[in-house]
Write a protein that holds these residues in place. Sequence first.
Motif, PDB file in Angstrom:
ATOM      1  N   ALA A 259       0.496  -1.432   0.275  1.00  0.00           N
ATOM      2  CA  ALA A 259       0.587   0.614   0.405  1.00  0.00           C
ATOM      3  C   ALA A 259       0.852   1.755  -0.020  1.00  0.00           C
ATOM      4  CB  ALA A 259      -0.831   0.152   1.441  1.00  0.00           C
ATOM      5  N   CYS A 260       1.941   1.438   0.782  1.00  0.00           N
ATOM      6  CA  CYS A 260       2.959   2.645   1.187  1.00  0.00           C
ATOM      7  C   CYS A 260       3.407   2.486  -0.156  1.00  0.00           C
ATOM      8  CB  CYS A 260       3.633   2.243   1.515  1.00  0.00           C
ATOM      9  SG  CYS A 260       3.384   2.297   3.543  1.00  0.00           S
ATOM     10  N   GLU A 261       3.959   1.624  -1.405  1.00  0.00           N
ATOM     11  CA  GLU A 261       4.322   2.014  -2.355  1.00  0.00           C
ATOM     12  C   GLU A 261       3.972   2.227  -3.733  1.00  0.00           C
ATOM     13  OE1 GLU A 261       6.257  -2.850  -3.394  1.00  0.00           O
ATOM     14  OE2 GLU A 261       8.003  -1.957  -2.149  1.00  0.00           O
ATOM     15  N   ARG A 262       2.556   1.900  -3.239  1.00  0.00           N
ATOM     16  CA  ARG A 262       1.684   2.432  -3.632  1.00  0.00           C
ATOM     17  C   ARG A 262       1.058   4.108  -4.204  1.00  0.00           C
ATOM     18  NH1 ARG A 262      -1.371  -2.297  -2.935  1.00  0.00           N
ATOM     19  NH2 ARG A 262      -2.976  -1.800  -1.349  1.00  0.00           N
ATOM     20  N   HIS A 263       2.181   4.568  -3.168  1.00  0.00           N
ATOM     21  CA  HIS A 263       1.476   6.142  -3.128  1.00  0.00           C
ATOM     22  C   HIS A 263       3.347   6.943  -2.771  1.00  0.00           C
ATOM     23  CE1 HIS A 263      -2.485   6.672  -1.572  1.00  0.00           C
ATOM     24  NE2 HIS A 263      -2.359   5.305  -1.314  1.00  0.00           N
ATOM     25  N   GLY A 264       4.040   5.963  -3.533  1.00  0.00           N
ATOM     26  CA  GLY A 264       5.745   6.480  -3.712  1.00  0.00           C
ATOM     27  C   GLY A 264       6.156   6.436  -2.096  1.00  0.00           C
ATOM     28  N   VAL A 265       5.953   6.280  -1.180  1.00  0.00           N
ATOM     29  CA  VAL A 265       6.165   6.246   0.026  1.00  0.00           C
ATOM     30  C   VAL A 265       6.986   4.725   0.640  1.00  0.00           C
ATOM     31  CG1 VAL A 265       5.357   6.447   2.969  1.00  0.00           C
ATOM     32  CG2 VAL A 265       4.072   7.905   0.368  1.00  0.00           C
ATOM     33  N   PRO A 266       8.070   4.936   1.390  1.00  0.00           N
ATOM     34  CA  PRO A 266       8.958   3.678   1.769  1.00  0.00           C
ATOM     35  C   PRO A 266       7.438   3.185   3.528  1.00  0.00           C
ATOM     36  CG  PRO A 266      10.194   5.236   1.670  1.00  0.00           C
ATOM     37  CD  PRO A 266       8.859   5.790   1.493  1.00  0.00           C
ATOM     38  N   LEU A 267       7.697   1.980   3.838  1.00  0.00           N
ATOM     39  CA  LEU A 267       6.913   2.197   4.912  1.00  0.00           C
ATOM     40  C   LEU A 267       7.790   2.623   6.080  1.00  0.00           C
ATOM     41  CD1 LEU A 267       5.313  -0.408   6.407  1.00  0.00           C
ATOM     42  CD2 LEU A 267       6.497  -2.091   5.395  1.00  0.00           C
ATOM     43  N   ARG A 268       9.299   1.988   5.438  1.00  0.00           N
ATOM     44  CA  ARG A 268      10.303   2.790   7.124  1.00  0.00           C
ATOM     45  C   ARG A 268       9.388   4.304   7.064  1.00  0.00           C
ATOM     46  NH1 ARG A 268      13.402   1.493   3.349  1.00  0.00           N
ATOM     47  NH2 ARG A 268      15.136   3.638   3.166  1.00  0.00           N
ATOM     48  N   ALA A 269       9.130   4.807   6.020  1.00  0.00           N
ATOM     49  CA  ALA A 269       8.539   6.268   6.537  1.00  0.00           C
ATOM     50  C   ALA A 269       7.427   6.353   6.749  1.00  0.00           C
ATOM     51  CB  ALA A 269       8.312   7.659   4.806  1.00  0.00           C
ATOM     52  N   ALA A 270       6.447   5.555   6.933  1.00  0.00           N
ATOM     53  CA  ALA A 270       4.927   5.800   7.693  1.00  0.00           C
ATOM     54  C   ALA A 270       5.259   5.012   8.232  1.00  0.00           C
ATOM     55  CB  ALA A 270       3.774   4.989   6.406  1.00  0.00           C
ATOM     56  N   ALA A 271       5.941   4.328   8.974  1.00  0.00           N
ATOM     57  CA  ALA A 271       6.128   3.967  10.273  1.00  0.00           C
ATOM     58  C   ALA A 271       6.482   4.623  10.710  1.00  0.00           C
ATOM     59  CB  ALA A 271       7.462   2.158  10.066  1.00  0.00           C
ATOM     60  N   LEU A 272       7.938   5.571  10.769  1.00  0.00           N
ATOM     61  CA  LEU A 272       8.123   6.312  11.644  1.00  0.00           C
ATOM     62  C   LEU A 272       7.033   7.851  11.686  1.00  0.00           C
ATOM     63  CD1 LEU A 272      11.792   6.696  10.250  1.00  0.00           C
ATOM     64  CD2 LEU A 272      11.104   6.121  12.409  1.00  0.00           C
ATOM     65  N   ARG A 273       6.639   7.904  11.086  1.00  0.00           N
ATOM     66  CA  ARG A 273       5.580   9.112  10.949  1.00  0.00           C
ATOM     67  C   ARG A 273       4.278   9.303  11.349  1.00  0.00           C
ATOM     68  NH1 ARG A 273       5.801  14.313  11.282  1.00  0.00           N
ATOM     69  NH2 ARG A 273       7.587  14.083  10.524  1.00  0.00           N
ATOM     70  N   PHE A 274       3.724   7.220  11.131  1.00  0.00           N
ATOM     71  CA  PHE A 274       2.307   7.148  11.890  1.00  0.00           C
ATOM     72  C   PHE A 274       1.774   7.689  13.446  1.00  0.00           C
ATOM     73  CE2 PHE A 274       0.429   3.872  15.214  1.00  0.00           C
ATOM     74  CZ  PHE A 274      -0.927   4.075  14.715  1.00  0.00           C
ATOM     75  N   PRO A 275       2.772   7.325  13.908  1.00  0.00           N
ATOM     76  CA  PRO A 275       2.684   7.962  15.989  1.00  0.00           C
ATOM     77  C   PRO A 275       2.181   9.467  15.907  1.00  0.00           C
ATOM     78  CG  PRO A 275       4.975   6.626  15.624  1.00  0.00           C
ATOM     79  CD  PRO A 275       4.969   7.155  14.668  1.00  0.00           C
ATOM     80  N   PHE A 276       2.663   9.990  15.578  1.00  0.00           N
ATOM     81  CA  PHE A 276       2.403  11.534  15.376  1.00  0.00           C
ATOM     82  C   PHE A 276       1.007  11.512  15.477  1.00  0.00           C
ATOM     83  CE2 PHE A 276       7.103  11.621  15.088  1.00  0.00           C
ATOM     84  CZ  PHE A 276       7.387  12.331  15.921  1.00  0.00           C
ATOM     85  N   GLY A 277       0.132  11.085  14.548  1.00  0.00           N
ATOM     86  CA  GLY A 277      -0.864  11.068  14.625  1.00  0.00           C
ATOM     87  C   GLY A 277      -1.715  11.288  16.078  1.00  0.00           C
ATOM     88  N   HIS A 278      -1.305  10.682  16.638  1.00  0.00           N
ATOM     89  CA  HIS A 278      -1.942  10.984  18.618  1.00  0.00           C
ATOM     90  C   HIS A 278      -0.883  12.013  18.900  1.00  0.00           C
ATOM     91  CE1 HIS A 278      -3.486  10.534  22.505  1.00  0.00           C
ATOM     92  NE2 HIS A 278      -4.374   9.341  22.074  1.00  0.00           N
ATOM     93  N   PRO A 279      -1.952  12.888  19.335  1.00  0.00           N
ATOM     94  CA  PRO A 279      -1.477  14.519  20.161  1.00  0.00           C
ATOM     95  C   PRO A 279      -0.904  13.972  21.320  1.00  0.00           C
ATOM     96  CG  PRO A 279      -4.003  14.142  20.474  1.00  0.00           C
ATOM     97  CD  PRO A 279      -3.249  13.198  19.647  1.00  0.00           C
ATOM     98  N   ALA A 280      -0.985  12.991  22.200  1.00  0.00           N
ATOM     99  CA  ALA A 280       0.041  12.775  23.431  1.00  0.00           C
ATOM    100  C   ALA A 280       1.614  12.382  22.574  1.00  0.00           C
ATOM    101  CB  ALA A 280      -0.098  11.600  24.018  1.00  0.00           C
ATOM    102  N   VAL A 281       1.666  12.616  21.495  1.00  0.00           N
ATOM    103  CA  VAL A 281       3.402  11.845  21.533  1.00  0.00           C
ATOM    104  C   VAL A 281       4.536  12.918  20.253  1.00  0.00           C
ATOM    105  CG1 VAL A 281       4.732  10.460  19.184  1.00  0.00           C
ATOM    106  CG2 VAL A 281       2.042   9.127  19.902  1.00  0.00           C
TER     107      VAL A 281
END
Length: 330
Positions: A259-281
């Motif tokens: 799924a990440c590759e379909r959007h031109g995003v390395p999986l590592r990039a999505a994994a690193l960015r994901f936690p920042f969706g929560h305001p406590a992080v």
Amino acid sequence: MRQSTLGHSAVRVTELAFGAAGIGNLFTAVSDADAEQAVHAAWEAGVRFFDTAPHYGLGLSERRLGAALRTRPRPEYVVSTKVGRLLEPTPQASGGDRANGFAVPATHRRRWDFSASGVRRSIEASLERLGLDRIDVAYLHDPDDHAEQALTQAYPELAHMRDEGILGAIGVGMNQAGLLARFVRDTDIDTVLLAGRYTLLDQQGLTELLPLAAGRGVGVVIGGVFNSGLLADPRPGATFDYAAAPMDLLARALDLKAACERHGVPLRAAALRFPFGHPAVAAVLVGTRNATEIRDAAAMLRHPVPDALWTELKEHGLLPADLPTPREAG
């Protein structure tokens, strides 16, 4: 690199933290030169938050980190270390420390100690190894089997040391969310370090800990965003929580990667960015052992991750539909 204040403290941290277990010879030996270059590369990438512990290489990580930062302006960086394991010399010992995961000589043994005196001794020893006169952040390290002593003795002593100005902020670091939530409820900690439990594959931290931390103004640092390797490079033989990944998790990680590759995003990039969706992080912590790895982590964190990716992951059932995710402009 973006910075934020850690909980109620005055400590400001960069969104990427340098995890220094690797330069303590975690699993394999690292040369002094490579360790120093890794810290310098982190600095060049904008990282100003460095995490270590006495446990990492029987003090080697703290000594190397302190040496590498010695010429840097002290007000510009944050060092976190941990308490709970005292290092005691073993002059007659032979062999190495690989049973504990570190490729170093067994010059010391670890002794669990969450007593008030043990906490103060640990901080004093860390200050000496790091060559510092204060610690910015001190975490109770893995108090899973010592919860009551950590709550009734170690935490109050850390609070006293924070009041004395020896520590800037205090918290708890673990790879489980339940006990961390108890500390957030029952104490006046500034931060928690949650390893491996708020990732693209495991969101246990969202059940109670993260909402509780947000409500009480406790800053959260997320470690283990790659779940020990599976989200860095999903393939047969990859590890999840330091063991061979189950086939169902491997399949899910491969679906996330596709799924990440379909959007031109390395999986590592999505994994690193994901936690920042929560305001406590406030930050993500990545363990690195050389300059190449920390440069890659910094580049991946900067990589754009479109909102459409998070939407697709939810639509395909790869993330829960109500999960908070980062906004592209965030």
